[in-house]
Design an enzyme around this catalytic site. Sequence first.
Site, mmCIF file in Angstrom:
data_model
loop_
_atom_site.group_PDB
_atom_site.id
_atom_site.type_symbol
_atom_site.label_atom_id
_atom_site.label_comp_id
_atom_site.label_asym_id
_atom_site.label_seq_id
_atom_site.Cartn_x
_atom_site.Cartn_y
_atom_site.Cartn_z
ATOM 1 N N TYR A 203 0.537 -1.306 0.000
ATOM 2 C CA TYR A 203 -0.015 0.000 -0.032
ATOM 3 C C TYR A 203 0.989 1.208 -0.077
ATOM 4 O O TYR A 203 0.353 2.456 -0.330
ATOM 5 C CB TYR A 203 -0.714 -0.011 1.220
ATOM 6 C CG TYR A 203 -1.826 -1.156 1.098
ATOM 7 C CD1 TYR A 203 -2.144 -2.153 0.104
ATOM 8 C CD2 TYR A 203 -3.164 -0.988 2.111
ATOM 9 C CE1 TYR A 203 -3.015 -3.009 0.240
ATOM 10 C CE2 TYR A 203 -4.109 -2.054 2.078
ATOM 11 C CZ TYR A 203 -4.083 -2.934 1.010
ATOM 12 O OH TYR A 203 -4.866 -3.919 1.029
ATOM 13 N N LYS B 255 3.348 -15.455 2.443
ATOM 14 C CA LYS B 255 3.379 -16.249 1.279
ATOM 15 C C LYS B 255 4.766 -16.763 0.628
ATOM 16 O O LYS B 255 5.184 -16.051 -0.431
ATOM 17 C CB LYS B 255 2.716 -15.300 0.175
ATOM 18 C CG LYS B 255 2.146 -16.175 -1.021
ATOM 19 C CD LYS B 255 1.056 -16.893 -0.989
ATOM 20 C CE LYS B 255 0.812 -17.890 -2.252
ATOM 21 N NZ LYS B 255 -0.138 -18.993 -1.793
ATOM 22 N N ASP C 92 -2.986 -18.021 2.166
ATOM 23 C CA ASP C 92 -4.044 -18.890 1.558
ATOM 24 C C ASP C 92 -4.804 -19.713 2.381
ATOM 25 O O ASP C 92 -5.886 -20.085 2.715
ATOM 26 C CB ASP C 92 -4.078 -19.305 0.183
ATOM 27 C CG ASP C 92 -2.455 -20.050 -0.048
ATOM 28 O OD1 ASP C 92 -1.665 -19.797 0.956
ATOM 29 O OD2 ASP C 92 -2.251 -20.646 -0.977
ATOM 30 N N ASP D 105 -5.322 -6.733 5.671
ATOM 31 C CA ASP D 105 -6.507 -6.052 5.205
ATOM 32 C C ASP D 105 -7.399 -7.109 5.171
ATOM 33 O O ASP D 105 -8.693 -6.874 5.500
ATOM 34 C CB ASP D 105 -6.056 -5.132 4.068
ATOM 35 C CG ASP D 105 -7.099 -4.412 3.837
ATOM 36 O OD1 ASP D 105 -8.170 -4.153 4.541
ATOM 37 O OD2 ASP D 105 -7.159 -3.490 2.711
ATOM 38 N N ASP E 143 -10.772 -8.543 7.557
ATOM 39 C CA ASP E 143 -12.350 -8.457 7.226
ATOM 40 C C ASP E 143 -13.016 -9.957 7.448
ATOM 41 O O ASP E 143 -13.996 -10.195 7.859
ATOM 42 C CB ASP E 143 -12.727 -8.154 5.677
ATOM 43 C CG ASP E 143 -12.954 -6.354 5.699
ATOM 44 O OD1 ASP E 143 -12.450 -5.729 6.806
ATOM 45 O OD2 ASP E 143 -13.783 -5.938 4.937
#
Length: 349
Positions: free
Chosen positions: A138, A185, A217, A241, A245
């Site tokens: 970001y 990852k 994942d 992020d 959620d």
Amino acid sequence: MPEIAVLPGDGIGREIIPEAVAVVQAVAPDKFTWREYLVGGAAIDATGSPLPPETLAACLAADAVLLGAVGGPQWDTLPPARRPELGALLPLRKQLELYANIRPVRVQKALVGASTLKAEVVEKVDLVVMRELTGGLYFGEKGRRTAPRAAYDTLIYTEDEIRRIVRLAFLWARERRRRVCSVDKANILESSRFWREIAEDEGRNFPDVELTHMYVDNAAMQLVRRPEQFDVIVTENMFGDILTDLASMLSGSIGMLPSASLNGKKGLYEPAHGSAPDIAGRNLANPLAAILSAAMMLKYSFDLTAESARIEKAVADVLAAGWRPADLAGPGDRVLGTRELGAKVREAL
Ligand code: NAD
């Protein structure tokens, strides 16, 4: 007297933040000076800027910041740097160096049946997601190219950026069940292999805390499969992020999830959700995530642990008595609007 900068922002931010302020004022009267400032779309409309210099200066000077949410469709067509999220939230996090976003996910007993997941999957959930907030994709270099047309974002992390957030995760785990799961990852990304190296190295300073690693994942899958296995999850900005959620749904609704963004000295506290333009202005928003964010503020910025616990208990009691915000209402539930639910929490204090 410590000063709290209050930034309601846009949409339901303007409805839930007054309830959170009123709850803190009820539990800790005359302990703080409160000052309100513009941010996001409201600030664009009034001043042309999503983060006016006065707001930024006030946040830098205040002892803590209580934020609602920013954004809405009316500002989505502005150039990216002038939009509420890119132009206000990201620079605010960067300027205040709020490198750690902390989202505890606990399922209120009364809401075990409200999750979209089965009660037996969510009833024992008690985890914290610690998301790196000022680095990674970001904030890395981004841009466009021509011939062929393309766009890119850069995922880069320095050793220091990784070390300080991982260290914080270990410190939090020490106060909990002493387990840190670092999510990356590393099978694909070099930045993740580096993250893992630094996490391992920092882990040597915390031999009393178990460190495990999980690919992002798999972590997404495990969070809905067997979420009670997690204690503290630590991860980079974008993975965090998305996972936060996802994890919010364990608690029934994103309207229940508080968050704190810390830098070791100062904190910014905000609900995990956005400005919910679809329900804004109708007294429908769930104020509990904002109220629980204010409870985190009392604990982590002001060491008012007992007052913070009183708010958390009042929220649990109101839910246990069968009162529900609209987003969590099932058939037969007693539904209250934003203002009425805030008042009910104050009554229960
Ligand atoms: P959102 O979180 O605002 O809403 C998602 C869904 O959840 C909506 O259906 C909404 O009604 C519901 N919801 C969210 N909070 C609720 C609450 N407290 N009570 C009841 N229902 C609630 O996410 P979105 O729709 O993707 O984004 C809306 C706007 O918010 C956009 O402009 C986005 O950029 C912005 N946003 C801001 C933040 C922030 O300020 N930190 C975070 C996310 C999104």
